[in-house]
Design a protein around this motif. Structure first.
Motif, short mmCIF file in Angstrom:
data_model
loop_
_atom_site.label_atom_id
_atom_site.label_comp_id
_atom_site.label_asym_id
_atom_site.label_seq_id
_atom_site.Cartn_x
_atom_site.Cartn_y
_atom_site.Cartn_z
N TRP A 100 -0.82 -14.48 10.74
CA TRP A 100 -1.78 -13.56 11.36
C TRP A 100 -1.15 -12.19 11.57
CZ3 TRP A 100 -6.77 -14.67 11.64
CH2 TRP A 100 -7.16 -15.99 11.59
N ASP A 101 0.18 -12.15 11.63
CA ASP A 101 0.90 -10.88 11.74
C ASP A 101 0.90 -10.23 10.36
OD1 ASP A 101 3.35 -9.20 11.30
OD2 ASP A 101 3.68 -9.65 13.43
N ARG A 102 0.48 -9.00 10.26
CA ARG A 102 0.32 -8.35 8.95
C ARG A 102 1.62 -8.25 8.18
NH1 ARG A 102 2.19 -3.38 9.20
NH2 ARG A 102 2.24 -2.30 11.19
N ARG A 103 2.74 -8.05 8.91
CA ARG A 103 4.05 -7.96 8.23
C ARG A 103 4.47 -9.31 7.64
NH1 ARG A 103 6.94 -6.05 13.40
NH2 ARG A 103 5.50 -7.66 14.00
N VAL A 104 4.21 -10.37 8.38
CA VAL A 104 4.52 -11.71 7.88
C VAL A 104 3.60 -12.04 6.71
CG1 VAL A 104 4.49 -14.18 8.46
CG2 VAL A 104 5.44 -12.51 10.09
N ALA A 105 2.32 -11.73 6.85
CA ALA A 105 1.36 -12.00 5.77
C ALA A 105 1.78 -11.27 4.49
CB ALA A 105 -0.05 -11.59 6.18
N GLN A 106 2.19 -10.02 4.63
CA GLN A 106 2.62 -9.25 3.46
C GLN A 106 3.87 -9.86 2.83
OE1 GLN A 106 3.07 -5.07 4.17
NE2 GLN A 106 3.96 -4.68 2.18
N ALA A 107 4.82 -10.27 3.65
CA ALA A 107 6.05 -10.89 3.14
C ALA A 107 5.73 -12.19 2.40
CB ALA A 107 7.03 -11.15 4.28
N ARG A 120 6.21 -12.67 -1.51
CA ARG A 120 7.39 -13.53 -1.61
C ARG A 120 8.67 -12.74 -1.33
NH1 ARG A 120 3.67 -16.73 -1.49
NH2 ARG A 120 3.43 -18.55 -2.83
N ASP A 121 8.62 -11.94 -0.27
CA ASP A 121 9.74 -11.10 0.15
C ASP A 121 10.46 -11.80 1.30
OD1 ASP A 121 11.50 -9.15 0.96
OD2 ASP A 121 9.97 -7.66 1.45
N MET A 180 4.11 -22.35 1.79
CA MET A 180 4.82 -23.08 2.84
C MET A 180 6.24 -23.40 2.38
SD MET A 180 4.78 -24.25 5.93
CE MET A 180 3.20 -24.75 6.61
N GLU A 181 6.41 -23.83 1.16
CA GLU A 181 7.74 -24.14 0.65
C GLU A 181 8.62 -22.88 0.63
OE1 GLU A 181 9.99 -26.16 -3.18
OE2 GLU A 181 7.80 -26.06 -3.15
N PHE A 182 8.05 -21.75 0.19
CA PHE A 182 8.78 -20.48 0.21
C PHE A 182 9.23 -20.13 1.62
CE2 PHE A 182 8.43 -15.92 1.14
CZ PHE A 182 9.51 -15.45 0.42
N ALA A 183 8.32 -20.23 2.57
CA ALA A 183 8.64 -19.86 3.96
C ALA A 183 9.74 -20.76 4.52
CB ALA A 183 7.39 -19.93 4.82
N VAL A 184 9.62 -22.06 4.33
CA VAL A 184 10.62 -23.00 4.85
C VAL A 184 11.98 -22.73 4.23
CG1 VAL A 184 11.31 -25.43 4.87
CG2 VAL A 184 8.97 -24.80 5.50
N THR A 185 12.02 -22.62 2.92
CA THR A 185 13.28 -22.38 2.22
C THR A 185 13.91 -21.06 2.65
OG1 THR A 185 12.46 -23.64 0.33
CG2 THR A 185 14.32 -22.19 -0.08
N THR A 186 13.10 -20.04 2.77
CA THR A 186 13.58 -18.71 3.17
C THR A 186 14.17 -18.73 4.57
OG1 THR A 186 12.00 -17.60 1.73
CG2 THR A 186 12.81 -16.33 3.60
N ILE A 187 13.49 -19.35 5.50
CA ILE A 187 13.95 -19.39 6.89
C ILE A 187 15.22 -20.23 7.01
CG2 ILE A 187 13.37 -20.14 9.25
CD1 ILE A 187 11.82 -17.62 8.14
#
Length: 134
Positions: free
Chosen positions: A12-19, A23-24, A57-64
């Motif tokens: 919901w945060d625009r910066r997170v949504a953009q990332a 795939r940043d 979701m996989e991108f976010a988990v792996t990135t974090i």
């Protein structure tokens, strides 16, 4: 057990949504580091309604997980996206949330297969409680 869960990695945060969209990894990792530095014991990842795909979701988990070694709490309405995230987790995760009123109840077997803890929503939808008695 009470744990401090950071709810900042949210689509919901625009910066997170953009990332997520681009795939940043950098903005997500910076946010994760800041949450851990502030004392978070668990990081919630909620891609938001526009990004509930297995790949996101996989991108976010792996990135974090590249920058934070604390448990993750995954939030997704889409069971396929949630499963992709749970599979990508290096350690048992937490699922946010399951209730007894709708389709999210079906997430319990998925959480059990991945040995995930579950946040159980006990309040009725649309009802804001004032105290524990309610």
């Amino acid at each position: 057990m009470i744990q401090t869960v950071a709810h900042n990695i949210n689509g919901w945060d625009r910066r997170v949504a953009q990332a997520l969209r681009q795939r940043d990894p950098e903005p997500l990792q910076r946010l994760a580091r800041a949450c851990v530095a502030a004392g978070a014991q668990v990081l919630e990842i909620n891609p938001g309604p526009l990004h509930h795909t297995p790949e996101t979701m996989e991108f976010a988990v792996t990135t974090i997980q590249q920058v934070a070694e604390i448990p993750l709490c995954l939030s997704a309405d889409n069971a396929t996206a949630l499963e992709a995230g749970l599979r990508a987790c290096r350690q048992p995760a937490m699922v946010n949330y399951v209730d007894a009123e709708g389709e999210r109840l079906g997430l319990l077997p998925l959480a059990a297969r991945h040995q995930a803890q579950v946040i159980l929503l006990t309040a009725q939808r649309g009802v804001i409680t004032i105290g524990a008695e309610e």
